[in-house]
Scaffold this motif. Structure first.
Motif, short mmCIF file in Angstrom:
data_model
loop_
_atom_site.label_atom_id
_atom_site.label_comp_id
_atom_site.label_asym_id
_atom_site.label_seq_id
_atom_site.Cartn_x
_atom_site.Cartn_y
_atom_site.Cartn_z
N GLY A 99 0.80 -1.22 0.00
CA GLY A 99 0.00 0.00 0.00
C GLY A 99 0.83 1.27 0.00
N ASP A 100 0.13 2.37 -0.05
CA ASP A 100 0.72 3.71 0.01
C ASP A 100 -0.09 4.56 0.96
N CYS A 101 0.63 5.36 1.73
CA CYS A 101 0.03 6.44 2.51
C CYS A 101 -1.24 6.01 3.27
N PRO A 102 -1.21 5.14 4.28
CA PRO A 102 0.02 4.68 4.94
C PRO A 102 0.49 3.33 4.42
N TYR A 124 1.54 -0.06 10.99
CA TYR A 124 1.80 0.89 9.91
C TYR A 124 3.21 1.43 10.04
N VAL A 125 3.95 1.45 8.93
CA VAL A 125 5.30 2.01 8.91
C VAL A 125 5.21 3.46 8.50
N MET A 126 5.62 4.36 9.39
CA MET A 126 5.56 5.80 9.14
C MET A 126 6.93 6.40 8.80
N HIS A 136 5.20 3.35 -1.19
CA HIS A 136 5.80 2.02 -1.04
C HIS A 136 7.18 1.95 -1.68
N GLU A 137 7.32 2.56 -2.85
CA GLU A 137 8.59 2.48 -3.58
C GLU A 137 9.73 3.10 -2.78
N MET A 138 9.47 4.26 -2.18
CA MET A 138 10.51 4.93 -1.40
C MET A 138 10.88 4.11 -0.17
N ALA A 139 9.86 3.60 0.53
CA ALA A 139 10.12 2.81 1.73
C ALA A 139 10.91 1.55 1.39
N ALA A 140 10.52 0.88 0.31
CA ALA A 140 11.20 -0.34 -0.09
C ALA A 140 12.66 -0.07 -0.44
N PRO A 150 21.64 -2.48 10.80
CA PRO A 150 20.42 -2.27 11.60
C PRO A 150 19.48 -1.30 10.92
N LEU A 151 18.19 -1.58 11.06
CA LEU A 151 17.13 -0.76 10.47
C LEU A 151 16.29 -0.17 11.58
#
Length: 246
Positions: A99-102, A124-126, A136-140, A150-151
């Motif tokens: 997904g996107d936003c969020p 949800y990953v913020m 999604h593309e930026m987060a990936a 480490p993340l």
């Protein structure tokens, strides 16, 4: 600005989620909600001074849409939790997002590195490594760049947790959507940048080197290295006043 609250919250540029409490899941850039300082990951505490901290999104929306003030004032508190994940032997973290936003955590095994750090499907990953993410593309891309290291994720957890090994609530504060102040990371960052301009305004080469060092620290999280290198960058007594801010 909408002429009524009937389309709240979407008409004011944000989305709510949660069955109780309710949380802000996304905020549109340039919307009235964005200009008021609302951010994804905020929990809704009050509408026009009325306690709604235990209500789900539908209940909060129903109350907001009946208010006379347009938009109604809203009190919030940040509920983003920071989660540090050590990669497994294969360099991976063991979760997927969709997904996107969020961005929704679709799958995460409790036995994976992410699962052992407390991440769960439905979270949800913020933020990824301190960078707010919506697409999604930026987060990936950011997650892939961290493989083998480490993340750090900024996570909104809607479900209950029995135990979280590496997380903390960030800068709780109340914000009125009518423009009340909120001492959060943004305000601290603005104050820090003001101090840098005040002290290093006439030394652009020092400022550039300092930001390069801080960028490297943000990527590697090596506190000892940062402490050792800062005195070499900030060489005068006035410049070293910034070390305490850092």
């Amino acid at each position: 600005m909408p002429s009524s609250n009937q389309g709240w919250p979407e008409d004011f540029g944000f989305r709510l989620g949660g069955s109780g409490p309710s949380y802000i899941l996304s905020v549109e850039e340039g919307s009235s909600a964005h200009l008021a300082g609302l951010t994804p990951g905020d929990q809704v505490l009050e509408i026009e001074g009325q306690n709604v901290s235990t209500l789900g999104a539908q209940g909060v929306t129903a109350i907001a849409q009946t208010q006379k003030n347009i938009p109604p004032s809203i009190g919030v508190v940040s509920r983003i939790q920071q989660m540090d994940i050590i990669p497994g032997p294969d360099g991976r973290f063991g979760f997927t997002i969709v997904g996107d936003c969020p961005l929704l955590v679709e799958d995460c095994s409790p036995c994976s590195p992410a699962g052992r750090s407390g991440l769960r499907a439905g979270d949800y990953v913020m933020e990824v490594n301190g960078i707010p993410v919506k697409q999604h593309e930026m987060a990936a891309t950011l997650i892939k760049a961290s493989q083998g290291r480490p993340l750090r994720l900024g996570v909104l957890c809607l479900g209950p947790r029995q135990k979280r090994s590496s997380s903390s609530a960030l800068e709780d504060g109340i914000l009125g959507a009518g423009g009340g102040p909120k001492m959060d990371r943004k305000h601290k960052a603005l104050e820090f940048n003001r101090r840098i301009e005040q002290i290093l305004g006439d030394a652009p080469e020092v400022k550039e080197r300092l930001f390069s060092v801080l960028k490297q620290y943000a990527a590697e999280k090596k506190v000892d290295w940062l402490a050792s290198v800062l005195p070499d960058v900030l060489t005068t007594g006035e410049q070293r006043q910034l070390i305490s801010n850092i």
